[in-house]
Design a protein around this motif. Structure first.
Motif, PDB file in Angstrom:
ATOM      1  N   GLN A  99      -2.427  39.267   5.519  1.00  0.00           N
ATOM      2  CA  GLN A  99      -1.839  37.949   5.274  1.00  0.00           C
ATOM      3  C   GLN A  99      -2.590  37.312   4.116  1.00  0.00           C
ATOM      4  O   GLN A  99      -3.818  37.279   4.141  1.00  0.00           O
ATOM      5  N   VAL A 100      -1.866  36.830   3.129  1.00  0.00           N
ATOM      6  CA  VAL A 100      -2.512  36.058   2.066  1.00  0.00           C
ATOM      7  C   VAL A 100      -1.792  34.722   1.936  1.00  0.00           C
ATOM      8  O   VAL A 100      -0.589  34.623   2.222  1.00  0.00           O
ATOM      9  N   ARG A 101      -2.526  33.698   1.529  1.00  0.00           N
ATOM     10  CA  ARG A 101      -1.905  32.378   1.378  1.00  0.00           C
ATOM     11  C   ARG A 101      -2.704  31.543   0.380  1.00  0.00           C
ATOM     12  O   ARG A 101      -3.830  31.916   0.002  1.00  0.00           O
ATOM     13  N   GLY A 102      -2.110  30.439   0.014  1.00  0.00           N
ATOM     14  CA  GLY A 102      -2.796  29.554  -0.927  1.00  0.00           C
ATOM     15  C   GLY A 102      -1.916  28.373  -1.281  1.00  0.00           C
ATOM     16  O   GLY A 102      -1.045  27.975  -0.513  1.00  0.00           O
ATOM     17  N   HIS A 103      -2.190  27.816  -2.436  1.00  0.00           N
ATOM     18  CA  HIS A 103      -1.440  26.655  -2.918  1.00  0.00           C
ATOM     19  C   HIS A 103      -1.010  26.915  -4.363  1.00  0.00           C
ATOM     20  O   HIS A 103      -1.608  27.739  -5.049  1.00  0.00           O
ATOM     21  N   ALA A 104       0.010  26.187  -4.779  1.00  0.00           N
ATOM     22  CA  ALA A 104       0.463  26.277  -6.165  1.00  0.00           C
ATOM     23  C   ALA A 104       0.870  24.887  -6.624  1.00  0.00           C
ATOM     24  O   ALA A 104       1.294  24.055  -5.809  1.00  0.00           O
ATOM     25  N   TRP A 105       0.719  24.612  -7.897  1.00  0.00           N
ATOM     26  CA  TRP A 105       1.031  23.289  -8.445  1.00  0.00           C
ATOM     27  C   TRP A 105       1.433  23.457  -9.901  1.00  0.00           C
ATOM     28  O   TRP A 105       1.207  24.516 -10.501  1.00  0.00           O
ATOM     29  N   ALA A 106       2.035  22.426 -10.472  1.00  0.00           N
ATOM     30  CA  ALA A 106       2.572  22.573 -11.827  1.00  0.00           C
ATOM     31  C   ALA A 106       2.575  21.246 -12.570  1.00  0.00           C
ATOM     32  O   ALA A 106       3.574  20.865 -13.171  1.00  0.00           O
ATOM     33  N   GLY A 107       1.452  20.536 -12.539  1.00  0.00           N
ATOM     34  CA  GLY A 107       1.374  19.271 -13.268  1.00  0.00           C
ATOM     35  C   GLY A 107       2.424  18.302 -12.771  1.00  0.00           C
ATOM     36  O   GLY A 107       2.537  18.058 -11.567  1.00  0.00           O
ATOM     37  N   ASP A 108       3.229  17.766 -13.696  1.00  0.00           N
ATOM     38  CA  ASP A 108       4.299  16.830 -13.336  1.00  0.00           C
ATOM     39  C   ASP A 108       5.497  17.530 -12.697  1.00  0.00           C
ATOM     40  O   ASP A 108       6.359  16.871 -12.116  1.00  0.00           O
ATOM     41  N   LEU A 109       5.560  18.842 -12.866  1.00  0.00           N
ATOM     42  CA  LEU A 109       6.716  19.588 -12.365  1.00  0.00           C
ATOM     43  C   LEU A 109       6.446  20.095 -10.951  1.00  0.00           C
ATOM     44  O   LEU A 109       5.390  19.849 -10.383  1.00  0.00           O
ATOM     45  N   GLU A 110       7.425  20.828 -10.427  1.00  0.00           N
ATOM     46  CA  GLU A 110       7.235  21.522  -9.147  1.00  0.00           C
ATOM     47  C   GLU A 110       7.101  23.008  -9.405  1.00  0.00           C
ATOM     48  O   GLU A 110       7.491  23.507 -10.465  1.00  0.00           O
ATOM     49  N   VAL A 111       6.573  23.689  -8.418  1.00  0.00           N
ATOM     50  CA  VAL A 111       6.555  25.149  -8.464  1.00  0.00           C
ATOM     51  C   VAL A 111       7.865  25.637  -7.847  1.00  0.00           C
ATOM     52  O   VAL A 111       8.254  25.195  -6.760  1.00  0.00           O
ATOM     53  N   LYS A 112       8.548  26.514  -8.571  1.00  0.00           N
ATOM     54  CA  LYS A 112       9.852  27.011  -8.121  1.00  0.00           C
ATOM     55  C   LYS A 112       9.669  28.239  -7.244  1.00  0.00           C
ATOM     56  O   LYS A 112      10.316  28.403  -6.224  1.00  0.00           O
ATOM     57  N   GLU A 144       6.545  26.446   0.267  1.00  0.00           N
ATOM     58  CA  GLU A 144       6.996  25.161   0.809  1.00  0.00           C
ATOM     59  C   GLU A 144       7.253  24.163  -0.315  1.00  0.00           C
ATOM     60  O   GLU A 144       6.651  24.246  -1.384  1.00  0.00           O
ATOM     61  N   LYS A 145       8.122  23.202  -0.028  1.00  0.00           N
ATOM     62  CA  LYS A 145       8.317  22.091  -0.963  1.00  0.00           C
ATOM     63  C   LYS A 145       7.064  21.187  -0.896  1.00  0.00           C
ATOM     64  O   LYS A 145       6.377  21.140   0.128  1.00  0.00           O
ATOM     65  N   PRO A 146       6.791  20.440  -1.962  1.00  0.00           N
ATOM     66  CA  PRO A 146       5.654  19.509  -1.882  1.00  0.00           C
ATOM     67  C   PRO A 146       5.949  18.388  -0.886  1.00  0.00           C
ATOM     68  O   PRO A 146       7.099  17.975  -0.761  1.00  0.00           O
ATOM     69  N   VAL A 147       4.922  17.917  -0.210  1.00  0.00           N
ATOM     70  CA  VAL A 147       5.106  16.847   0.773  1.00  0.00           C
ATOM     71  C   VAL A 147       5.538  15.557   0.082  1.00  0.00           C
ATOM     72  O   VAL A 147       6.260  14.744   0.656  1.00  0.00           O
ATOM     73  N   ASN A 148       5.087  15.379  -1.147  1.00  0.00           N
ATOM     74  CA  ASN A 148       5.597  14.308  -2.018  1.00  0.00           C
ATOM     75  C   ASN A 148       5.444  14.807  -3.443  1.00  0.00           C
ATOM     76  O   ASN A 148       4.761  15.808  -3.686  1.00  0.00           O
ATOM     77  N   ARG A 149       6.070  14.109  -4.390  1.00  0.00           N
ATOM     78  CA  ARG A 149       5.923  14.502  -5.788  1.00  0.00           C
ATOM     79  C   ARG A 149       4.421  14.549  -6.146  1.00  0.00           C
ATOM     80  O   ARG A 149       3.651  13.708  -5.690  1.00  0.00           O
ATOM     81  N   LEU A 150       4.031  15.556  -6.928  1.00  0.00           N
ATOM     82  CA  LEU A 150       2.658  15.744  -7.425  1.00  0.00           C
ATOM     83  C   LEU A 150       1.667  16.212  -6.355  1.00  0.00           C
ATOM     84  O   LEU A 150       0.457  16.219  -6.601  1.00  0.00           O
ATOM     85  N   ALA A 151       2.170  16.600  -5.175  1.00  0.00           N
ATOM     86  CA  ALA A 151       1.294  17.271  -4.197  1.00  0.00           C
ATOM     87  C   ALA A 151       1.377  18.770  -4.454  1.00  0.00           C
ATOM     88  O   ALA A 151       2.411  19.263  -4.915  1.00  0.00           O
ATOM     89  N   TRP A 152       0.290  19.488  -4.164  1.00  0.00           N
ATOM     90  CA  TRP A 152       0.403  20.940  -4.321  1.00  0.00           C
ATOM     91  C   TRP A 152       1.234  21.514  -3.194  1.00  0.00           C
ATOM     92  O   TRP A 152       1.470  20.865  -2.177  1.00  0.00           O
ATOM     93  N   GLN A 153       1.747  22.728  -3.412  1.00  0.00           N
ATOM     94  CA  GLN A 153       2.661  23.366  -2.479  1.00  0.00           C
ATOM     95  C   GLN A 153       1.954  24.568  -1.849  1.00  0.00           C
ATOM     96  O   GLN A 153       1.165  25.239  -2.496  1.00  0.00           O
ATOM     97  N   HIS A 154       2.283  24.814  -0.582  1.00  0.00           N
ATOM     98  CA  HIS A 154       1.622  25.891   0.144  1.00  0.00           C
ATOM     99  C   HIS A 154       2.489  27.140   0.121  1.00  0.00           C
ATOM    100  O   HIS A 154       3.711  27.054   0.253  1.00  0.00           O
ATOM    101  N   HIS A 184       0.842  -1.209   0.000  1.00  0.00           N
ATOM    102  CA  HIS A 184       0.000   0.000   0.000  1.00  0.00           C
ATOM    103  C   HIS A 184       0.872   1.252   0.000  1.00  0.00           C
ATOM    104  O   HIS A 184       1.924   1.276   0.626  1.00  0.00           O
ATOM    105  N   TYR A 185       0.399   2.269  -0.690  1.00  0.00           N
ATOM    106  CA  TYR A 185       1.089   3.562  -0.710  1.00  0.00           C
ATOM    107  C   TYR A 185       0.068   4.661  -0.486  1.00  0.00           C
ATOM    108  O   TYR A 185      -1.097   4.545  -0.907  1.00  0.00           O
ATOM    109  N   THR A 186       0.519   5.736   0.152  1.00  0.00           N
ATOM    110  CA  THR A 186      -0.339   6.902   0.378  1.00  0.00           C
ATOM    111  C   THR A 186       0.395   8.143  -0.110  1.00  0.00           C
ATOM    112  O   THR A 186       1.557   8.369   0.269  1.00  0.00           O
ATOM    113  N   TYR A 187      -0.263   8.897  -0.975  1.00  0.00           N
ATOM    114  CA  TYR A 187       0.314  10.152  -1.495  1.00  0.00           C
ATOM    115  C   TYR A 187      -0.748  11.243  -1.494  1.00  0.00           C
ATOM    116  O   TYR A 187      -1.931  10.977  -1.707  1.00  0.00           O
ATOM    117  N   GLN A 188      -0.273  12.478  -1.304  1.00  0.00           N
ATOM    118  CA  GLN A 188      -1.122  13.632  -1.589  1.00  0.00           C
ATOM    119  C   GLN A 188      -0.940  13.960  -3.071  1.00  0.00           C
ATOM    120  O   GLN A 188       0.187  14.176  -3.520  1.00  0.00           O
TER     121      GLN A 188
END
Lengths: 163, 427
Positions: B334-347, B365-375, B143-147
């Motif tokens: 204060q503003v915040r959110g998430h960012a994502w980039a398909g197969d890539l990471e957000v720099k 922040e770095k993604p918690v795992n590959r393909l998770a969105w970043q905060h 079993h595997y768990t990913y965000q």
């Protein structure tokens, strides 16, 4: 208007549609019992209340008497009550929500291409002599607005931020 | 606007009302909003607003409250179910299941017996045909768990002009929840993969809208390379619990970073193809954009001149504050959110309060795992009182940024990754 719609449902569907009636009654009760603070706002928008019934397939399948048209909108379906809307309702509701019609904007050519796509891939029948009035209706009432490269932010719901 | 705010959703239990919604109503009742709305060009209730309400899809159909969804989600369609999440409801780091958007092409299969559910692996490029029960999948494979971030290919479609075909999504057809299951590659390898494998596709038990049981509502997939990635899952749980009916109970595939339509629901068959899969919604322009750009409103090219959308483009959301905030007594926020980039990471990610004249870099922040969105988060300062917009612009590891205007027009209205923005008043 809710009362009117409920009465209408009672008349037209009879006992067989008691579920729908129960739903309408619940809706009515929830409207009546909501906080007094909302009263003035609700009265200000009383004319829009019936549209709350508009978006279920069940409600949209009711027959469309003219008495259910409020300010140009056919209340049970939410369709603009222009010539041809009954045809649109009858032909579209068999497969999908009328929201897919109401939320879409297209030119006549665009609507025609969607109809052809549905006929080729989704099992829509030949509309025959109804195709022209349906297309006329859609192109007239659900035409695209030119929003340019980026639309202004509109419909902002303002609130006081508490942190 | 006024319609949505003043309406009491008809089929919604009062207990479902969030504190936020109650506060909003109280505020409304004081009449402040009407004044503000008028000052900012909002219209009084009239035919137009009634039309807008009837057309907005914001009304809750009867069955909706039964699905356990957050009451402030926006219903675009109830047959099939297409339901969008307003960006401020996506503030959690891991999206709670009741806030996950719904995009169905057909109708859910109805009553499902998970104990007798089977998954068949077959196809031209599968060495053997294998059938697993759900229990076998769970016992035979690790079993595997990913965000994993999943976004509709048509997220943002409502901004295309002329309009793109399909559901007119705003910005909220995206989420990042935690999925648990087994790796697609482990299961495919148990059946054996021939060297000529090109594509891996799903079939599910959903029902075509027409009710015609010979028709498949949707059957899509991904190239073999994507399918064999570590994060590609055959999943039975979201956020630690069984997948809800609307999201594919009891079994689905999840391919993070790609159009969410590749992540099939109610999956009972996976086929390993020796060519690009040709199931419904793999053709006639579905989830495709022109291979070479075309002018706005031009006729859709034939499929041979289109390309299938693969990795989704860089994008971000501002999830706090909710748009429309009136800030009193200070000029910072204060503003915040998430960012994502398909197969890539957000720099990196920047925000602007002056429509792009200047940009300010945010903490990311770095993604918690590959393909998770970043905060991301930051504090912005405003130079004066008045009306402002905060725009957010993410940049991926390949150097691509979000455009401020709506990008290349395409007939399906896909891939609008233009900057998200919120309206703010400094009072």
């Amino acid at each position: 208007m809710i009362l009117a719609a409920a009465a209408f449902a009672t008349r037209s569907r009879g006992c067989a549609k008691w579920l729908l009636q129960a739903l309408l009654c619940l809706l009515l009760l929830s409207e009546v019992s909501c906080q007094g603070k909302q009263e003035e706002n609700r009265q200000a928008t009383a004319q829009s209340d019936p549209a709350a019934l508009a978006d279920s397939v069940e409600a949209a399948a009711l027959p469309p008497p003219d008495s259910d048209v409020v300010d140009g909108i056919h209340v049970p379906t939410g369709l603009i009550a222009d010539e041809g809307y009954v045809l649109v309702r009858n032909n579209c509701i068999s497969c999908h929500s009328l929201n897919l019609v109401k939320n879409k904007r297209a030119t006549r050519e665009g609507w025609l291409s969607t109809i052809r796509w549905m006929q080729q891939t989704q099992g829509l029948w030949d509309l025959g002599e109804n195709e022209k009035p349906i297309l006329d209706y859609l192109a007239r009432n659900y035409a695209p607005d030119d929003m340019g490269r980026r639309k202004q932010l509109t419909e902002v719901e303002w609130y006081i931020l508490k942190e | 606007m006024e319609y949505r705010m003043q309406q009491t959703p008809p089929n919604q239990d009062k207990a479902d009302h969030t504190p936020d919604a109650t506060g909003r109503r109280t505020f409304l009742a004081k009449g402040l909003l009407g004044t503000l709305a008028l000052a900012l060009g909002g219209s009084a209730v009239n035919l137009k607003s009634l039309q807008a309400a009837a057309q907005s899809g914001s009304l809750k159909p009867a069955a909706f409250s039964m699905q356990g969804k957050h009451p402030d989600l926006v219903v675009l369609s109830d047959r099939p179910w297409n339901v969008e999440t307003p960006p401020h409801l996506l503030d959690d780091r891991v999206t709670p299941t009741d806030r996950v958007f719904i995009r169905n092409n057909g109708l859910p299969p109805g009553k499902v017996d998970a104990a007798s559910w089977t998954l068949t692996i077959e196809g031209e490029s599968a060495r053997t045909k294998k059938v697993f029960t759900l229990a076998e999948l769970q016992s035979k494979f690790k079993h595997y768990t990913y965000q994993l971030q999943l976004e509709c290919g048509g997220n943002g479609r409502a901004e295309f002009s002329p309009p793109g075909k399909g559901n007119q999504w705003g910005n909220g057809a995206v989420y990042c929840s935690e999925w648990t299951g087994v790796r697609v590659k482990d299961v495919l390898e148990a059946a054996g993969i021939k060297p000529d494998a090109v594509y891996v596709a799903y079939y599910g038990k959903d029902v075509h809208l027409s009710g015609d049981t010979s028709k498949v509502p949707i059957s899509r997939g991904v190239p073999i390379k994507k399918a064999l990635e570590d994060e590609s899952l055959i999943a039975w749980a979201i956020n630690g619990k069984a997948i809800p009916e609307m999201h594919g109970y009891p079994l689905r595939v999840v391919f993070g970073g790609w159009p969410a339509s590749a992540s099939g629901k109610w999956v009972d068959r996976i086929v390993v193809r020796n060519k690009v899969h040709d199931g419904p919604k793999m053709n006639k322009g579905s989830y495709m954009v022109p291979a070479r750009p075309i002018p706005p409103g031009a006729p859709a090219p034939d499929d041979k001149d289109m390309r299938i959308i693969e990795s989704m483009p860089v994008r971000s959301l501002i999830t706090y504050p909710k748009t429309g905030a009136i800030v009193k007594g200070k000029k910072t926020l204060q503003v915040r959110g998430h960012a994502w980039a398909g197969d890539l990471e957000v720099k990196e990610i920047h925000v602007s309060t002056d429509f792009g004249a200047t940009w300010q870099k945010c903490e990311l922040e770095k993604p918690v795992n590959r393909l998770a969105w970043q905060h991301w988060k930051t504090q912005v300062k405003f130079p004066s009182t008045g009306y402002f917009e905060v725009w957010a612009r993410a940049t991926d590891t390949a150097g691509a940024s979000q455009p401020m205007v709506v990008p290349a027009w395409n007939p399906g209205g896909y891939l609008n990754n233009a900057c998200h923005r919120i309206a703010i008043q400094i009072a």
